[in-house]
Scaffold this active site. Structure first.
Site, PDB file in Angstrom:
ATOM      1  N   HIS A  14      84.283  22.211  12.923  1.00  0.00           N
ATOM      2  CA  HIS A  14      84.624  21.408  11.759  1.00  0.00           C
ATOM      3  C   HIS A  14      83.391  20.747  11.179  1.00  0.00           C
ATOM      4  O   HIS A  14      82.373  20.573  11.858  1.00  0.00           O
ATOM      5  CB  HIS A  14      85.677  20.348  12.101  1.00  0.00           C
ATOM      6  CG  HIS A  14      85.240  19.337  13.111  1.00  0.00           C
ATOM      7  ND1 HIS A  14      84.390  18.292  12.814  1.00  0.00           N
ATOM      8  CD2 HIS A  14      85.548  19.193  14.433  1.00  0.00           C
ATOM      9  CE1 HIS A  14      84.198  17.556  13.894  1.00  0.00           C
ATOM     10  NE2 HIS A  14      84.879  18.087  14.901  1.00  0.00           N
TER      11      HIS A  14
ATOM     12  N   CYS B 278      84.002  19.346  20.408  1.00  0.00           N
ATOM     13  CA  CYS B 278      84.095  20.226  19.250  1.00  0.00           C
ATOM     14  C   CYS B 278      82.712  20.724  18.838  1.00  0.00           C
ATOM     15  O   CYS B 278      81.698  20.256  19.339  1.00  0.00           O
ATOM     16  CB  CYS B 278      84.751  19.507  18.083  1.00  0.00           C
ATOM     17  SG  CYS B 278      86.542  19.447  18.174  1.00  0.00           S
TER      18      CYS B 278
END
Length: 570
Positions: free
Chosen positions: A515, A531
């Site tokens: 992301h 992440c």
């Protein structure tokens, strides 16, 4: 803190194998420097029926490229294969290319049947029943084309409507054929995919209220009793106060705005949206309005990041509107521009072998007559440097020879080469992503051809056990759920935070995702809590390059069996 959730969120795994927050921090300053943001979303992939990353991998742990990826028996409901959305037609151009060029799909044809979305996040199903697989998500205000006729009423008294190119939505509380509905008219600002960030963004510097309508003077005295003290600080704050970042709030403005201090002193009112005029409450997209008397909809805190779709002046004060139509004083936020960094197209801007400079402070070196290195100059942080392929140890440290005959230190530069052994999915012609945790480098492939490379920020615990630390999980996965933007947060005591509308989120395993990160600019060094953080522009380009594709007007897509492969290794 007010929260809206349509499903129970997935949780990233943390230390000791327990469910953990996606970030570990004690202050919002730490969040700005190191936030990874893994985990929750407005529409959780783990609970939508889209399936968790339904994959099993039989891989060579050395990364030789002999791995195979197959659908797992678990996580795929009966009939899952039939419920998978169809692939994109051949030759369909990416909405955003790896060069950053945007090609918007054509508008809906005049007179074509369509429906509007009135719920904050609405699911599209594979078949006209809520028991089928979720294939995508639509956000309030979206207007999308339909096939026109009702496709049954199972569990949906208002009738199911088939969308183009696929999927079904239930008419009723969250979707309507009335395109004059107040939510459709109010939420006309769609995510702007032509820019690196789809919305305007800010992070809270001074906590305060969120409003359902514009507060009166009496409301302000009651709900913001320290407003004068707050405004005095805001006027003097050169880092995030009145003189900083007005251009961010004017992202979609059609005329210049007066300086913030001038607007405040002159009590200027300009640009108030129609749905806030005359003391009206905003349409209740957030679900937080409980009565017609509500003015305040909760608080924002210093651990909040927020997206905005509108910005205007009311009696000298600037207010912003969030995508769920809450009204928030702009003076409580620091405007965020986001990193300008982005990667390179391989074969067009750089050729193998090359190095990406992942740390500041590096030097270039040259060999003198005695075969010793002599400093030659500064090494530009986050540049791409063409190499000859030669490498050598000097003083016990590995160095790479550049095309211009100088040498650069491995501690600052990550050498990038094409895959030595091509995996099966590459040989089959699929698009896939290779992520090297040691070098903090991502390389995108089209079949056997590398086409893009960039620096990333993976889990700050490096190569440690992802079950016990903040390390990124290693393995072979497929992207199964994508959101143009999604909320990530933690409610762990002492570590609470909420990052709304994190851009270009691509889930590949549980709460792990690629992301964009609008809150830091440290790409090239481990910074996340599991992440894979991308610079906003890289996140935008890769989001539209990968599968599953997000149809026009949709906010997200889900496909558990055939999404783009993500290979993560040391």
């Amino acid at each position: 803190m007010h929260r809206t959730r349509s499903t129970a969120p997935p949780r990233a795994r943390g230390r000791g194998g327990q469910a953990a927050p996606r970030l570990r921090l004690s202050t919002f300053a730490a969040l700005l420097l190191a936030a990874g943001g893994c985990g929750r979303s407005d529409a959780s992939p783990a609970s939508t029926g889209a399936g968790a990353p339904a994959l099993s991998a039989s891989a060579d742990p050395t990364g030789s490229g002999s791995a195979e990826v197959t659908p797992a028996a678990t996580g795929a409901p009966s009939g899952a294969a039939e419920d998978e959305p169809p692939p994109e037609p051949p030759g369909t151009p990416d909405v955003v290319s790896l060069a950053g060029v945007t090609t918007l799909p054509p508008p809906i044809a005049e007179g074509a049947p369509r429906l509007g979305i009135t719920g904050l996040i609405v699911r599209a199903y594979a078949r006209p029943t809520a028991s089928s697989k979720v294939v995508g998500f639509l956000r309030a205000g979206a207007v999308v084309e339909t096939e026109g006729d009702t496709a049954g009423t199972e569990g949906c008294p208002g009738g199911w409507r088939k969308l183009k190119p696929h999927g079904y939505v239930c008419l009723g509380r969250e979707a309507t054929l009335d395109l004059e509905h107040e939510v459709i008219r109010a939420a006309t600002r769609r995510p702007d995919v032509t820019q690196k960030l789809p919305y305007m963004y800010g992070v809270v510097t001074r906590g305060g209220p969120a409003y359902a309508r514009l507060p009166t003077e009496a409301d302000l005295k009651r709900l913001e009793p320290s407003l004068k003290k707050h405004i005095d600080k805001w006027k003097k704050d050169s880092v995030s106060g009145a003189t900083y970042g007005l251009d961010v709030w004017m992202k979609w403005a059609d005329k210049p705005a007066p300086p913030a201090l001038e607007a405040w002193e002159q009590k200027i009112t300009d640009g108030v949206p129609w749905y806030l005029q005359g003391g009206r409450q905003v349409p209740n997209v957030s679900g937080a309005i409980k009565s017609a008397e509500d003015v305040k909809l909760g608080e924002v805190s210093r651990r909040n990041g927020m997206a905005f779709v509108e910005s205007f002046l009311h009696e000298g004060r600037r207010y912003n509107v969030s995508p769920d139509l809450r009204v928030l004083p702009a003076d409580r936020y620091r405007p965020i521009r986001g990193s300008d960094f982005h990667g390179w197209e391989i074969g067009k801007e750089i050729e193998f072998p090359f190095a990406l400079i992942r740390r500041p402070g590096g030097k270039t070196w040259r060999l003198d007559g005695s075969k010793k290195l002599v400093e030659a100059g500064d090494l530009e942080w986050r540049s791409a440097v063409a190499l000859t392929g030669k490498q050598q140890f000097f003083g016990g440290r590995l160095h790479y020879e550049t095309k211009d005959g100088q040498w650069i230190d491995d501690r600052y530069a990550g050498r990038v080469d094409a895959a030595k052994k091509m995996p099966a999915w590459g040989k089959n012609g699929e698009r896939w992503i290779d992520i090297n945790l040691t070098k903090q480098v991502l390389v995108a492939y089209e079949g056997t051809t590398a086409v893009f490379a960039t620096l990333v920020s993976t889990g700050e615990a490096g190569l440690a056990d992802h079950e016990k630390t903040t390390a990124t999980r290693k393995g072979i996965f497929r992207i199964h759920t994508k959101h143009v933007s999604s909320t990530m947060d933690s409610d762990t005591v002492g570590e609470e935070f909420e990052l709304r509308d994190v851009p270009y989120v691509q889930y590949f395993q549980d709460g792990y995702a690629l992301h964009g990160a609008y809150w830091h600019d440290s790409f090239g060094r481990p910074k996340s809590h599991g992440c894979i953080n991308l610079a906003p522009e890289d996140a935008r380009r890769l989001f539209w390059w990968t599968e599953p594709q997000v149809p026009p007007g949709w906010h997200g897509a889900a496909r558990s069996l055939t999404g783009t492969v993500v290979f993560i290794h040391p």
